[in-house]
Structures are given as C-alpha cells and as structure tokens.
Design a protein around this motif. Sequence first.
Motif, mmCIF file in Angstrom:
data_model
loop_
_atom_site.group_PDB
_atom_site.id
_atom_site.type_symbol
_atom_site.label_atom_id
_atom_site.label_comp_id
_atom_site.label_asym_id
_atom_site.label_seq_id
_atom_site.Cartn_x
_atom_site.Cartn_y
_atom_site.Cartn_z
ATOM 1 N N UNK A 174 0.840 -1.205 0.000
ATOM 2 C CA UNK A 174 0.000 0.000 0.000
ATOM 3 C C UNK A 174 0.874 1.253 0.000
ATOM 4 N N UNK A 175 1.986 1.216 0.718
ATOM 5 C CA UNK A 175 2.907 2.357 0.699
ATOM 6 C C UNK A 175 3.494 2.538 -0.695
ATOM 7 N N UNK A 176 3.899 1.441 -1.325
ATOM 8 C CA UNK A 176 4.427 1.528 -2.695
ATOM 9 C C UNK A 176 3.394 2.185 -3.606
ATOM 10 N N UNK A 177 2.156 1.716 -3.546
ATOM 11 C CA UNK A 177 1.104 2.270 -4.416
ATOM 12 C C UNK A 177 0.932 3.763 -4.175
ATOM 13 N N UNK A 178 0.876 4.182 -2.924
ATOM 14 C CA UNK A 178 0.705 5.614 -2.614
ATOM 15 C C UNK A 178 1.888 6.432 -3.121
ATOM 16 N N UNK A 179 3.100 5.934 -2.907
ATOM 17 C CA UNK A 179 4.280 6.696 -3.291
ATOM 18 C C UNK A 179 4.484 6.735 -4.800
ATOM 19 N N UNK A 180 4.076 5.677 -5.492
ATOM 20 C CA UNK A 180 4.261 5.621 -6.942
ATOM 21 C C UNK A 180 3.116 6.296 -7.687
ATOM 22 N N UNK A 181 1.891 6.106 -7.196
ATOM 23 C CA UNK A 181 0.721 6.563 -7.958
ATOM 24 C C UNK A 181 -0.139 7.601 -7.236
ATOM 25 N N UNK A 182 0.262 8.044 -6.061
ATOM 26 C CA UNK A 182 -0.573 9.001 -5.332
ATOM 27 C C UNK A 182 -1.905 8.363 -4.987
ATOM 28 N N UNK A 183 -3.000 9.021 -5.407
ATOM 29 C CA UNK A 183 -4.344 8.483 -5.169
ATOM 30 C C UNK A 183 -4.853 7.642 -6.342
ATOM 31 N N UNK A 184 -4.051 7.519 -7.401
ATOM 32 C CA UNK A 184 -4.499 6.848 -8.628
ATOM 33 C C UNK A 184 -4.142 5.367 -8.621
ATOM 34 N N UNK A 185 -4.619 4.640 -7.609
ATOM 35 C CA UNK A 185 -4.402 3.195 -7.540
ATOM 36 C C UNK A 185 -5.640 2.558 -6.938
ATOM 37 N N UNK A 186 -5.787 1.280 -7.213
ATOM 38 C CA UNK A 186 -6.929 0.542 -6.683
ATOM 39 C C UNK A 186 -6.430 -0.722 -5.997
ATOM 40 N N UNK A 187 -7.298 -1.265 -5.157
ATOM 41 C CA UNK A 187 -7.020 -2.537 -4.503
ATOM 42 C C UNK A 187 -8.289 -3.372 -4.553
ATOM 43 N N UNK A 188 -8.143 -4.643 -4.931
ATOM 44 C CA UNK A 188 -9.296 -5.539 -4.969
ATOM 45 C C UNK A 188 -8.871 -6.938 -4.566
ATOM 46 N N UNK A 189 -9.831 -7.711 -4.076
ATOM 47 C CA UNK A 189 -9.585 -9.115 -3.731
ATOM 48 C C UNK A 189 -9.932 -9.984 -4.924
ATOM 49 N N UNK A 190 -9.057 -10.969 -5.199
ATOM 50 C CA UNK A 190 -9.289 -11.924 -6.289
ATOM 51 C C UNK A 190 -8.998 -13.329 -5.787
ATOM 52 N N UNK A 191 -9.812 -14.305 -6.206
ATOM 53 C CA UNK A 191 -9.531 -15.690 -5.810
ATOM 54 C C UNK A 191 -8.172 -16.146 -6.341
ATOM 55 N N UNK A 192 -7.530 -17.014 -5.583
ATOM 56 C CA UNK A 192 -6.267 -17.607 -6.018
ATOM 57 C C UNK A 192 -6.608 -18.691 -7.038
ATOM 58 N N UNK A 193 -6.088 -18.586 -8.277
ATOM 59 C CA UNK A 193 -6.428 -19.585 -9.303
ATOM 60 C C UNK A 193 -6.109 -21.010 -8.853
ATOM 61 N N UNK A 194 -7.053 -21.898 -9.063
ATOM 62 C CA UNK A 194 -6.899 -23.326 -8.778
ATOM 63 C C UNK A 194 -6.623 -23.636 -7.308
ATOM 64 N N UNK A 195 -6.912 -22.699 -6.405
ATOM 65 C CA UNK A 195 -6.691 -22.919 -4.965
ATOM 66 C C UNK A 195 -7.889 -22.377 -4.170
ATOM 67 N N UNK A 196 -9.072 -22.989 -4.337
ATOM 68 C CA UNK A 196 -10.262 -22.468 -3.662
ATOM 69 C C UNK A 196 -10.184 -22.530 -2.138
ATOM 70 N N UNK A 197 -9.287 -23.336 -1.594
ATOM 71 C CA UNK A 197 -9.158 -23.439 -0.145
ATOM 72 C C UNK A 197 -8.436 -22.245 0.483
ATOM 73 N N UNK A 198 -7.757 -21.446 -0.359
ATOM 74 C CA UNK A 198 -7.012 -20.291 0.147
ATOM 75 C C UNK A 198 -7.872 -19.035 0.141
#
Length: 174
Positions: A138-162
Amino acid sequence: MPDLLSQTSGPDVSVRPAHPSDKPTVERLWLMFRHDLSEPRGVLPHPDGSFRSEWVEAAFTEPGWAPYLLTCGERPAGLAFVRGLTGPTHVLNSFFVVRGARRQGVGLRAVRQVLARHPGRWEIAFQHDNPPAVGFWRRVAREVAGDAWTEELRPVPDRPELPPDAWISFAVAD
C-alpha cells in the motif's frame, strides 16, 4: 507523478537483470522467499526441503518474463520476477528482500527501480494474512501513484481453499 528513481537515505541498492550465471544465487534467494511465505499459511517444504519453484524457471526462460537481482553493494539482497511484459499489464510476480536488508528502505528503492524499467500498467498481488506485505505494498502504491491506484480481492487460481489475494493496480509513467 513522483520520480521513481529518487533515492532516500540508506544502503546502496541496485537492481539489474539476472543473467543465467546468477540463477544459482536466485534459486537460493527463492528458497528464502518461499520459506518466509510458508509461515502465514502453514506451508511445509517438499520432502527434499525445497519449495515450489516453477516461477524461477519461468522467469529465466519464458517470453514476457524478466528476473531481477537486487543487491546492496556487492551482496545479493533480493529478487524480483516480472511477467506480462508483452501484454498491456505488467505483473510483479515475485518480490523479496532478505531479512538483513529490511526496514532500511531497500525494498522501496528496489521496487521503484523495477517499476521504472517498464512504464505502463502494473498489478501486484499480496496476502492479507501477511501484515508487513499489506503495509509495504500500500505504501508503494501511494508513493508511486498518489491516489491513482486501486485494490481488490481476487480468488487464487486453482486454490479455492485459500483466502483471496489482494491486488493493487496503478500506472507508471515514462
């Protein structure tokens, strides 16, 4: 847009493409990286003491991938694997800084150098059950892109238990 190569105080950090002759060093760093990641999810090594390593091979042989070696002075301090270099979005597939170089600005300076080598769209995944990674990325995103970044959750491919991975997205200008 911030200058990605601006330096802060701390150890001399350099990022360079890893050459085939660097592969043994990268493999040893990879083992440390996978060991670090084994803690949050309770992953044990294979019977021979190794961890999954298909990304090491891909980084050195697959089109659209690039392996990088991070150094402090003359000593190896980490690795970075980038994929998606032939597509519209680059992915920082793996990023690792050895424990002895952490909390000194090494990771932030190194990731800036990696990102600056490949302007364009970027995505980086991390796990919420790894609190230091959450704060770092999150610090990297803020320092590199200011407010122009997003964060989202995505399933781990082929690992539904994670649990899902968190992905940050942003752009790096030329």
